[in-house]
Design a protein around this motif. Structure first.
Motif, PDB file in Angstrom:
ATOM      1  N   ILE B  41      48.972  41.047  35.069  1.00  0.00           N
ATOM      2  CA  ILE B  41      48.418  40.556  36.327  1.00  0.00           C
ATOM      3  C   ILE B  41      48.719  39.068  36.482  1.00  0.00           C
ATOM      4  O   ILE B  41      48.349  38.248  35.645  1.00  0.00           O
ATOM      5  CB  ILE B  41      46.915  40.809  36.398  1.00  0.00           C
ATOM      6  CG1 ILE B  41      46.688  42.317  36.488  1.00  0.00           C
ATOM      7  CG2 ILE B  41      46.286  40.112  37.588  1.00  0.00           C
ATOM      8  CD1 ILE B  41      45.973  42.858  35.315  1.00  0.00           C
ATOM      9  N   GLN B  43      49.017  35.753  39.371  1.00  0.00           N
ATOM     10  CA  GLN B  43      48.457  35.299  40.636  1.00  0.00           C
ATOM     11  C   GLN B  43      49.371  35.712  41.779  1.00  0.00           C
ATOM     12  O   GLN B  43      50.580  35.682  41.676  1.00  0.00           O
ATOM     13  CB  GLN B  43      48.361  33.758  40.603  1.00  0.00           C
ATOM     14  CG  GLN B  43      47.319  33.267  39.635  1.00  0.00           C
ATOM     15  CD  GLN B  43      46.096  32.800  40.366  1.00  0.00           C
ATOM     16  OE1 GLN B  43      46.195  31.960  41.228  1.00  0.00           O
ATOM     17  NE2 GLN B  43      44.959  33.348  40.029  1.00  0.00           N
ATOM     18  N   ALA B 153      40.340  36.479  42.465  1.00  0.00           N
ATOM     19  CA  ALA B 153      41.083  37.179  41.420  1.00  0.00           C
ATOM     20  C   ALA B 153      41.016  38.687  41.626  1.00  0.00           C
ATOM     21  O   ALA B 153      42.005  39.406  41.491  1.00  0.00           O
ATOM     22  CB  ALA B 153      40.516  36.815  40.052  1.00  0.00           C
ATOM     23  N   GLN B 154      39.834  39.112  42.009  1.00  0.00           N
ATOM     24  CA  GLN B 154      39.630  40.539  42.201  1.00  0.00           C
ATOM     25  C   GLN B 154      40.506  41.082  43.322  1.00  0.00           C
ATOM     26  O   GLN B 154      41.182  42.099  43.174  1.00  0.00           O
ATOM     27  CB  GLN B 154      38.157  40.769  42.542  1.00  0.00           C
ATOM     28  CG  GLN B 154      37.612  42.039  41.954  1.00  0.00           C
ATOM     29  CD  GLN B 154      36.139  42.165  42.259  1.00  0.00           C
ATOM     30  OE1 GLN B 154      35.507  41.271  42.833  1.00  0.00           O
ATOM     31  NE2 GLN B 154      35.579  43.282  41.880  1.00  0.00           N
ATOM     32  N   SER B 156      43.176  39.723  44.566  1.00  0.00           N
ATOM     33  CA  SER B 156      44.589  39.618  44.212  1.00  0.00           C
ATOM     34  C   SER B 156      45.011  40.804  43.362  1.00  0.00           C
ATOM     35  O   SER B 156      46.071  41.407  43.569  1.00  0.00           O
ATOM     36  CB  SER B 156      44.839  38.337  43.419  1.00  0.00           C
ATOM     37  OG  SER B 156      44.379  37.243  44.139  1.00  0.00           O
ATOM     38  N   HIS B 157      44.152  41.126  42.441  1.00  0.00           N
ATOM     39  CA  HIS B 157      44.409  42.267  41.565  1.00  0.00           C
ATOM     40  C   HIS B 157      44.570  43.539  42.387  1.00  0.00           C
ATOM     41  O   HIS B 157      45.488  44.331  42.210  1.00  0.00           O
ATOM     42  CB  HIS B 157      43.231  42.387  40.592  1.00  0.00           C
ATOM     43  CG  HIS B 157      43.480  43.365  39.491  1.00  0.00           C
ATOM     44  ND1 HIS B 157      42.701  43.441  38.387  1.00  0.00           N
ATOM     45  CD2 HIS B 157      44.443  44.302  39.338  1.00  0.00           C
ATOM     46  CE1 HIS B 157      43.169  44.392  37.596  1.00  0.00           C
ATOM     47  NE2 HIS B 157      44.221  44.924  38.158  1.00  0.00           N
ATOM     48  N   LYS B 158      43.670  43.690  43.332  1.00  0.00           N
ATOM     49  CA  LYS B 158      43.661  44.884  44.167  1.00  0.00           C
ATOM     50  C   LYS B 158      44.945  44.965  44.993  1.00  0.00           C
ATOM     51  O   LYS B 158      45.561  46.024  45.115  1.00  0.00           O
ATOM     52  CB  LYS B 158      42.437  44.818  45.086  1.00  0.00           C
ATOM     53  CG  LYS B 158      42.197  46.095  45.868  1.00  0.00           C
ATOM     54  CD  LYS B 158      40.927  45.975  46.695  1.00  0.00           C
ATOM     55  CE  LYS B 158      40.886  47.002  47.802  1.00  0.00           C
ATOM     56  NZ  LYS B 158      39.864  46.640  48.799  1.00  0.00           N
ATOM     57  N   LEU B 160      47.821  43.721  44.299  1.00  0.00           N
ATOM     58  CA  LEU B 160      48.939  44.091  43.431  1.00  0.00           C
ATOM     59  C   LEU B 160      48.985  45.596  43.210  1.00  0.00           C
ATOM     60  O   LEU B 160      50.042  46.230  43.299  1.00  0.00           O
ATOM     61  CB  LEU B 160      48.798  43.392  42.078  1.00  0.00           C
ATOM     62  CG  LEU B 160      49.446  42.022  41.977  1.00  0.00           C
ATOM     63  CD1 LEU B 160      49.164  41.421  40.606  1.00  0.00           C
ATOM     64  CD2 LEU B 160      50.940  42.115  42.220  1.00  0.00           C
ATOM     65  N   ALA B 161      47.828  46.154  42.947  1.00  0.00           N
ATOM     66  CA  ALA B 161      47.745  47.594  42.700  1.00  0.00           C
ATOM     67  C   ALA B 161      48.170  48.367  43.940  1.00  0.00           C
ATOM     68  O   ALA B 161      48.919  49.340  43.862  1.00  0.00           O
ATOM     69  CB  ALA B 161      46.329  47.957  42.294  1.00  0.00           C
TER      70      ALA B 161
END
Lengths: 348, 446
Positions: B41, B43, B153-154, B156-158, B160-161
């Motif tokens: 993960i 940024q 962060a959350q 951004s993670h989402k 990406l997924a």
């Protein structure tokens, strides 16, 4: 004609003088003149070719297959095709050469290859073979397939209900052992009139680890009908490759069959139906309701059997005739039905 | 020898064909499948400004950042909006409407993910702007800032997924994925025959291990041994869940480098190189050849005479002729006639499959040249370096150690296969994008 003259030719050798029981003696072997042991070393292929030629000259049937199977057996393989290619060009040891000569000499005396190498394959089993116990034929592999297909198709209605199968005339045990091998739930009872057959079936069962689910009895269904009935009841499958040759055809058999195999496993009487009729007479008392009989028979038999059963055995219903791989009517399937009086809906 | 005529399965067959026809493509339905291997993960920085960059072998999701893929996605979304709008229109013929609805349905999963991404992006923007505004304020807001950062962060993670999911939705479905296969392993004929044959046997064992690891049926159709425990050639039928999907990229030439343990070449203690080839022929279910017993002629030695108890023969050879096509198969491998018949029957089936497949792939091939990569079966795909205890896949650069474990055909092999598979899917996406007519200016993404 050819077969008859072959037999005649053999009797002239003088090594066949006693009754049928004496035919299987190994003394016969020495009477056939084998080529001399080679002085020098020879390769496996040379040995096979030499014997093939010799077999052919002496009118031994299947000369190439015979020498190939014997050689493959000596080299630890089942078929020459499965041998490593290099092995054929290697020299045979003295010991192996002597063994090759010994075994091929037996074949030269028309002993079947299966007896010479003392084993043969039946479906996915390798069985021990020993004279005079009947050598299973390829058609019987198909008989087993018929039974297996039917048993595997059966819905498991009663959970945990164990099926039992009775085989009449088990010989080397080929049929019963194949069924037990493929159906881990099945139990089997095998009977044979020959002590040799009973012993061999027992040995084969032990080698295959199937002895726990197999009962073997030395019984003659023609004479010991009562004992058979007391041993088995509510059997779901009765399977048999009974003696079905017509007595008059016996003398026309190849020497391999006529001289070495138990005539009691081959000769079915004048119309070849002696044992078959006895089996079908006993069947209703042995089978559970809707239990089935599977028989291997002579191609002339199916219509005769159907007519005979309709007249003589009320509770048996002729289901169908099945053909062997070469398209001959070879197998009869019959089913036990309740007699007409209390006839119920056929649920099969 | 009998079986050497067995399907020298045409190289075409094992290439991968996708059914997608550009705009008429079938989209893989979204699964929760995520790639773990490279799911690092980072940024999300360039989401606004897409910089065309050369595709390196890394995250599946980074395809998203390719300009051409972006454009293609935009195009699809436009098409989706367009289609949805058109459907609202009254004056449409019934057939046109049907086509539009079908297309809309195809695009719907993609549109849903796309929308989720848009929403997430908006959220992110908000959070970012809040963060920026809070940056100037004092420490009392430290807690809030921390919360905002977590939130960022959350999201951004989402994102990406979701992007990964979006790209995955672009991967065209291979209709053959669920098929069973006939796999052949063939020893190479280059220098040092025994090293090749030895290696061929080890490869055979590896795939047998893999089949057992995946709980697949592994049925040997032919097994021709060589000296020193080597293997000339073998053919097996592998049946189970998604077999072709897993093994399709195994087709090709595999190379071995080692100091031989046995055989002639072992005398010289130096590293030898050998090869073997894997051929994969899919057997799709819909092509399952229905053979009518009436169309078969079975020849055996016992066909002559009365058969049964009256004859004792040892000739157990069986030949089966499929009369309508003249295709034949024969077997004399075993002493049981029934087993020979079963084997001959399987061979016949495989040959009939092959001729049907041959026609089919030819048609597809001429219709559209759409496959993953342009590699042919003859190309070297992987090297097994025993001396350095290393396996390298040349298509992806994937390297793995512990060759012994790898050749057991368990997890290590599956990891490599998944990696190659992902690589192939990326190429397939790019192929779809390129064939859709989205052209890139300047730097190429591929």
């Amino acid at each position: 004609m050819l077969k008859r003259s072959l037999i005649a030719g053999y009797t002239c050798f003088g090594c066949w003088s006693v009754g049928p029981k004496g035919l299987w003696g190994y003394h016969a072997v020495r009477a056939c003149s084998a080529p001399a042991l080679p002085a020098g070393r020879i390769t496996a292929r040379q040995a096979a070719d030499l014997w093939k030629r010799h077999f052919a000259e002496r009118g031994v049937t299947e000369p190439d297959h015979s020498s190939h199977y014997i050689l493959a057996y000596l080299l630890g393989a089942k078929t020459i095709e499965s041998l490593e290619q290099g092995k054929l060009t290697e020299f045979l040891s003295r010991e192996k050469t002597e063994q090759m000569w010994k075994l091929c000499s037996q074949r030269l005396c028309r002993m079947p290859v299966q007896y010479v190498i003392e084993e043969w394959d039946f479906r996915d089993l390798t069985l021990k073979m020993r004279p005079p116990v009947f050598i299973p034929r390829p058609e019987t592999e198909e008989l087993v397939e018929l039974v297996l297909n039917d048993l595997q198709m059966k819905p498991r209605t009663e959970v945990g209900a164990q099926e039992t199968c009775l085989e009449v005339g088990c010989g080397s045990g080929a049929i019963s052992l194949s069924l037990l091998k493929s159906l881990p739930q099945l139990k089997a009872i095998a009977v044979d009139q020959s002590q040799d057959a009973v012993d061999l079936t027992g040995e084969n069962a032990l080698r295959l680890g199937l002895q726990d689910r197999l009962q073997i009895h030395h019984l003659d269904v023609m004479k010991d009908a009562e004992t058979v009935l007391s041993l088995c009841s509510s059997v779901s499958v009765l399977v048999s490759n009974p003696p079905y040759l017509f007595s008059e055809d016996m003398t026309a058999l190849e020497p391999e069959v006529y001289w070495f195999e138990d005539h009691a496993a081959l000769d079915g009487g004048n119309d070849g139906l002696d044992v078959i009729k006895q089996i079908l007479t006993l069947a209703p008392k042995i089978l559970s309701d809707h239990g089935r009989v599977y028989l291997e028979v002579d191609p002339r038999h199916p219509p005769l059997i159907q007519r005979w059963v309709e007249v003589n055995v009320e509770e048996m219903h002729y289901v169908e005739t099945r053909h062997d791989i070469s398209g001959r009517p070879r197998f009869c399937i019959l089913r036990k039905e309740k007699s007409n009086k209390d006839h119920k809906l056929d649920l099969d | 020898m009998l079986f050497n005529r067995l399907p020298r399965l045409c190289s075409l067959c094992s290439r991968v064909f996708y059914s997608s026809r550009g705009r008429g493509a079938v989209w893989r339905t979204l699964t929760g499948h995520t790639s773990l291997k490279y799911a690092n993960i980072t940024q999300v920085q360039h989401w606004g400004t897409v910089a065309p960059k050369r595709l390196s072998h890394s995250d599946f999701g980074d395809l998203y950042e390719t300009e051409s893929v972006q454009r293609f996605l935009q195009q699809l979304m436009e098409e989706y909006r367009d289609t949805s709008k058109k459907i609202q229109h009254a004056q449409l013929s019934e057939s046109d409407r049907k086509i539009l609805i079908k297309r809309q349905k195809e695009l719907l999963p993609l549109a849903n993910v796309f929308e989720s991404i848009e929403v997430a992006l908006k959220d992110l923007e908000e959070v970012l702007s809040l963060l920026q505004s809070s940056a100037g304020t004092k420490d009392e807001d430290e807690k809030l800032t921390q919360l905002l950062k977590d939130e960022e962060a959350q999201i951004s993670h989402k994102i990406l997924a979701l992007r990964k999911e979006l790209i995955r939705a672009l991967v065209p479905v291979d209709p053959l994925d669920t098929s069973n296969v006939v796999m052949e392993v063939v020893s190479g004929r280059t220098t040092g025959g025994d090293i090749c044959q030895q290696f061929t046997r080890e490869m055979f064992d590896m795939y047998q291990g893999f089949a057992s690891y995946k709980n697949w049926d592994f049925e040997v159709l032919n097994y021709t041994t060589a000296e020193m425990g080597g293997l000339h050639h073998a053919a097996v039928r592998i049946a189970g869940e998604n077999v072709y999907r897993h093994v399709k990229h195994e087709g090709g030439t595999h190379r071995v480098q080692r100091i031989p343990e046995v055989g002639l070449s072992s005398r010289m203690q130096r590293i030898h190189t050998g090869t073997m080839t894997v051929i994969i022929l899919p057997q799709p279910v819909e092509f399952d050849v229905q053979i009518d017993q009436k169309d078969l002629r079975i020849d055996t030695f016992r066909a002559r005479g009365a058969g049964g108890q009256s004859v004792n023969t040892t000739d157990s050879a069986v030949r089966i002729v499929h009369l309508p096509t003249g295709t034949t198969a024969e077997c004399q491998q075993t002493r049981s006639q029934l087993k020979n018949r079963d084997t001959a029957m399987r061979m016949l089936r495989a040959r009939l499959y092959q001729s049907m497949m041959g026609k089919d792939t030819e048609q597809r091939h001429s219709a559209r040249k759409q496959q993953v990569g342009t590699r042919s079966q003859s190309e070297r795909i992987r090297t097994y370096n025993f001396s350095q205890d290393r396996v390298t896949d040349h298509r992806t650069g994937y390297v793995t150690r512990d060759i012994k474990e790898f050749m057991r055909g368990g997890e290590a092999l599956e990891d490599l296969i998944s990696d190659v598979h992902e690589h192939a899917e990326r190429e397939a996406v790019l192929e779809v994008v390129e064939s859709s007519g989205v052209k890139e200016s300047g730097q190429s993404a591929h």
